[in-house]
Design an enzyme around this catalytic site. Sequence first.
Site, PDB file in Angstrom:
ATOM      1  NE  ARG A  10     -13.331   6.596  -5.004  1.00 25.79           N
ATOM      2  CZ  ARG A  10     -13.123   5.279  -4.921  1.00 25.79           C
ATOM      3  NH1 ARG A  10     -12.287   4.808  -4.304  1.00 25.79           N
ATOM      4  NH2 ARG A  10     -14.169   4.647  -5.625  1.00 25.79           N
ATOM      5  CE1 TYR A  11      -9.393  10.697  -2.143  1.00 30.35           C
ATOM      6  CE2 TYR A  11      -8.463   9.233  -3.695  1.00 30.35           C
ATOM      7  CZ  TYR A  11      -8.957   9.503  -2.212  1.00 30.35           C
ATOM      8  OH  TYR A  11      -8.708   8.557  -1.438  1.00 30.35           O
ATOM      9  CE  LYS A  45      -5.526   4.998  -1.247  1.00 29.62           C
ATOM     10  NZ  LYS A  45      -6.126   5.630  -2.380  1.00 29.62           N
ATOM     11  CG  ASP A  62     -10.085  -2.535   0.532  1.00 26.88           C
ATOM     12  OD1 ASP A  62     -10.185  -1.710   1.301  1.00 26.88           O
ATOM     13  OD2 ASP A  62      -9.432  -2.512  -0.696  1.00 26.88           O
ATOM     14  NE  ARG A 114      -4.761  11.903  -4.696  1.00 29.23           N
ATOM     15  CZ  ARG A 114      -5.510  12.678  -3.917  1.00 29.23           C
ATOM     16  NH1 ARG A 114      -5.758  13.876  -4.286  1.00 29.23           N
ATOM     17  NH2 ARG A 114      -5.726  12.154  -2.844  1.00 29.23           N
TER      18      ARG A 114
HETATM   19  C1  LIG Z   1      -5.605   5.584  -3.477  1.00 29.06           C
HETATM   20  C2  LIG Z   1      -6.162   6.329  -4.856  1.00 29.06           C
HETATM   21  C3  LIG Z   1      -5.833   7.320  -5.367  1.00 29.06           C
HETATM   22  C4  LIG Z   1      -4.172   7.969  -4.795  1.00 29.06           C
HETATM   23  O1  LIG Z   1      -4.374   8.304  -3.575  1.00 29.06           O
HETATM   24  P1  LIG Z   1      -3.305   9.357  -2.683  1.00 29.06           P
HETATM   25  O2  LIG Z   1      -3.638   9.305  -1.474  1.00 29.06           O
HETATM   26  O3  LIG Z   1      -2.789  10.464  -3.358  1.00 29.06           O
HETATM   27  O4  LIG Z   1      -1.989   8.291  -2.848  1.00 29.06           O
HETATM   28  C5  LIG Z   1      -6.372   8.033  -6.340  1.00 29.06           C
HETATM   29  N1  LIG Z   1      -7.417   7.606  -6.710  1.00 29.06           N
HETATM   30  C6  LIG Z   1      -7.850   6.421  -6.198  1.00 29.06           C
HETATM   31  C7  LIG Z   1      -9.283   6.119  -6.709  1.00 29.06           C
HETATM   32  C8  LIG Z   1      -7.456   5.821  -5.130  1.00 29.06           C
HETATM   33  O5  LIG Z   1      -7.873   4.515  -4.599  1.00 29.06           O
END
Ligand SMILES: *Cc1c(COP(=O)(O)O)cnc(C)c1O
Length: 379
Positions: free
Chosen positions: A95-96, A319, A275, A99
Amino acid sequence: MENWQEVLRKNSIASLDALALKFGPEHFPELDRLRQAADNFEFRISPAMVDLIKSPDDPMWRQYVPSVEELDVVDGIVDSLNEDADSPVPNITHRYPDRALFLVSPVCATYCRFCTRRRKVGDPEKIPMSQFESAFQYLEQHTEIRDVILSGGDPLLLNDRRLEAILTRLRAIPHIQIIRIGSRIPCHLPERITPELCATLKRFHPLFINTHFNHPDELTPAAVAALGMLADAGIPLGCQTVLLRGVNDTPAVMIELMHRLLMARVRPYYIYMADQVAGAEHFRTSVQTGIEIMRALRGWTSGLAIPYFVIDAPGGGGKIPILPEYVESMNEDEVVLKNFRGERYVYRQPREEAGVIEMKKPRKRAAKAPKRSPQRVPA
Ligand SMILES: *Cc1c(COP(=O)(O)O)cnc(C)c1O
């Protein structure tokens, strides 16, 4: 079979009959409806958590004992964070930009009744390693991923050999800088944190563990000892707490939890709003409750004890941090601030235009964000 596996198998409570026998059938008047709740979502309470339940509806009971309230499906959604939409291959959520989440285990020692990922857990216990092949290949091909978060289920329920195989494969990928493990095992099954496990984990640094404690009573001597072993293995420890009605929704409980975590060498990382997951409506508090808790922390206690308070946006927005309002007004000349005591302070802006321009210009987007059009509030 290792000792912890035996402890989990023999001494857990995993049926409603065993539950009624342990705590008294009078506490389960609606056993038939309760069976429905237990059928809808995996049920097991590990020995360490059975020991912590003192009376019906106490914070431990609420987290782990099935309730008929789970049958009230209000506006809960099965996959409220839309994780499956961000899943390019099985077991990966990306998603990000930099990571990704890697779901390596579908089982937990104790099942939290408020689980966000309840649709995923409780699948067959043994996933053949070959089933992770597409996930490993995805991580190998996506060189922008520098942080992999092992999650599930609980990754630390895998045996040492399986964990080592997964970590070895990940460490062979040059662009993966850090590995994280998300686990409730130090809380739920401290017996699993063995010297052998620590020796294995420390070969894969930089490796971080984010654990999950929701109530100060969960920091039992056994849990604290387990956390100490992990810390001694050089593993930085964080905690992801969920704000839950009737469990930790007061400033006093939350402050004590944060203090107890720090004493166990765990740095609080996130407090999540619960959630909007189907069957867990009875755990939700208002957002204001969370904001008031954050207001009770900042300034009143060590900054180390203060995690980010976030809402994992429904629909897959990720988040989003929520702060009490400390900025009263802001213009090019000054910022009017309120401190933790509610007193007003003025910070004068720099005179050079540069500072102002920098503040106004939208920043460039990160280079390798996954392609997706920004979505507004999904109705
Ligand atoms: C929480 C989460 C992360 C990690 O988020 P950080 O803010 O870096 O701890 C990575 N991918 C997904 C899908 C998440 O829900």
